[in-house]
Design a protein around this motif. Structure first.
Motif, short mmCIF file in Angstrom:
data_model
loop_
_atom_site.label_atom_id
_atom_site.label_comp_id
_atom_site.label_asym_id
_atom_site.label_seq_id
_atom_site.Cartn_x
_atom_site.Cartn_y
_atom_site.Cartn_z
N ILE A 52 81.18 47.41 63.88
CA ILE A 52 80.05 47.33 62.82
C ILE A 52 78.96 48.40 63.40
O ILE A 52 78.92 48.63 64.61
CB ILE A 52 79.50 45.78 63.00
CG1 ILE A 52 78.17 45.50 61.76
CG2 ILE A 52 78.92 45.49 64.33
CD1 ILE A 52 78.15 44.29 61.51
N HIS A 77 85.69 47.44 57.96
CA HIS A 77 84.38 47.12 58.48
C HIS A 77 84.31 45.53 58.99
O HIS A 77 84.86 44.55 58.07
CB HIS A 77 83.39 47.48 57.54
CG HIS A 77 82.01 47.66 57.91
ND1 HIS A 77 81.11 46.59 58.24
CD2 HIS A 77 81.25 48.79 58.29
CE1 HIS A 77 79.95 46.70 58.76
NE2 HIS A 77 80.04 48.37 58.77
N GLU A 106 78.88 39.21 63.95
CA GLU A 106 80.02 39.32 63.01
C GLU A 106 81.46 39.41 63.54
O GLU A 106 82.22 38.77 63.18
CB GLU A 106 79.84 40.74 62.17
CG GLU A 106 78.79 40.73 61.06
CD GLU A 106 77.32 41.29 61.93
OE1 GLU A 106 76.39 41.25 61.10
OE2 GLU A 106 77.06 41.39 62.98
#
Length: 322
Positions: A52, A77, A106
């Motif tokens: 990321i 991604h 994330e």
């Protein structure tokens, strides 16, 4: 603040800091790195590289390098992965996750989902004590002391280190697969790079005329042959068709200085014997290397040891090899 006088010094310091960080990575090439390479070689799936922010940019480049060197790879991604793109990963794929901190939100969401799929995971991180490193099957250590940014904030040294470690991984896989320049050329057919890897002399010379005269050819016959075929030279053959020499425009000019009487001059008298040749099966870049080394503009091509024609520097220029 006016930094004009310090620009060179700042630039040099950045390069020196990043170079030192890359060199330090050699201390971190351990069994985990070796086992990661072996696991990828044993994998029947693809290598999925994710990250990321700036790590995503580096991940994308690593994917391109892997694909071009014989290791099937794709980019995912990390943010998109937790919003649907995770579906691109298959059970037999191998995932490499890039993160400087290894603790981004994330990543913390993504890792459990990957483990649930049973996917092998390598962490390429600058923090080996991070969540990502602790959860990964393999840790690729890209620890750095600080960023080259004066505020130690902008990803500079860290992204450079990640990129370099990715290159090291790709080259290890390349060598383990015995990936040759021919294999590389098959994956790079476009552009001048591709042509350097696959274009052969045979693909070029047949488009040219094949000027040739016998050893007893007269000066008039020599000049007509060179002029009409427009390659600036002619091969000289004996009565059995064996190549014995070459006559170029330069040879003709030198002849004018060496001979007072031009009558009765034959090809054998002014030719350069035992000329340089190249086989038609050789790569065009080999012909280019010979021309550059010997400072010549044309080269005789042979096929099975027999005169076949000429390749000219202009041919290589047209193909974008120069």
């Amino acid at each position: 603040m006016n930094i004009t006088k310090n620009i060179k010094s700042i630039a040099k310091n950045v390069l020196q800091e990043e170079a030192a960080a890359i060199l330090k990575l050699t201390d971190y090439i351990n069994e985990d790195f070796e086992n990661c390479v072996q696991a990828i070689l044993n994998s029947t799936g693809r290598v999925v590289v994710t990250g990321i922010g700036k790590s995503a940019n580096i991940a994308s480049k690593i994917v391109a390098t892997l694909n071009s060197t014989g290791t099937p790879a794709l980019f995912m991604h990390a943010a998109d992965a937790i919003h649907g793109d995770l579906g691109m990963i298959q059970a037999n794929d191998f995932v490499i996750c890039l993160s400087k901190s290894g603790n981004t939100p994330e990543i913390k969401v993504l890792v459990p989902l990957l483990k649930r799929k049973g996917t092998q995971l390598a962490a390429l991180v600058s923090n080996v004590d991070s969540y990502l490193a602790q959860q990964a099957d393999f840790v690729l250590n890209a620890t750095i002391e600080r960023e080259a940014c004066p505020n130690n904030l902008a990803p500079t040294t860290s992204t450079t280190a990640h990129l370099a470690l990715g290159d090291a991984l790709a080259v290890c896989l390349l060598e383990a697969r015995d990936f040759s320049k021919e294999d590389f050329g098959a994956l790079h057919p476009g552009g001048s790079l591709g042509k350097r890897l696959y274009l052969k002399v045979e693909d070029i010379y047949s488009l040219n005329a094949a000027p040739q005269v016998k050893e007893d050819a007269t000066l008039k016959e020599i000049i007509i042959e060179i002029s009409s075929k427009r390659l600036g030279a002619t091969a000289v053959l004996d009565n059995f068709g064996t190549l014995t020499g070459i006559i170029t425009d330069g040879d003709l000019r030198r002849m004018l200085s060496n001979f007072d009487n031009l009558s009765g001059i034959t090809a054998a008298a002014i030719m350069t014997p035992s000329p340089l040749t190249i086989d038609c099966d050789a790569y065009a870049v080999e012909a280019l290397a010979i021309m550059q080394q010997k400072n010549i503009t044309q080269l005789i091509v042979t096929k099975g040891g027999t005169f076949a024609g000429f390749v000219h520097l202009h041919d290589l220029l047209k193909e974008g090899l120069v």
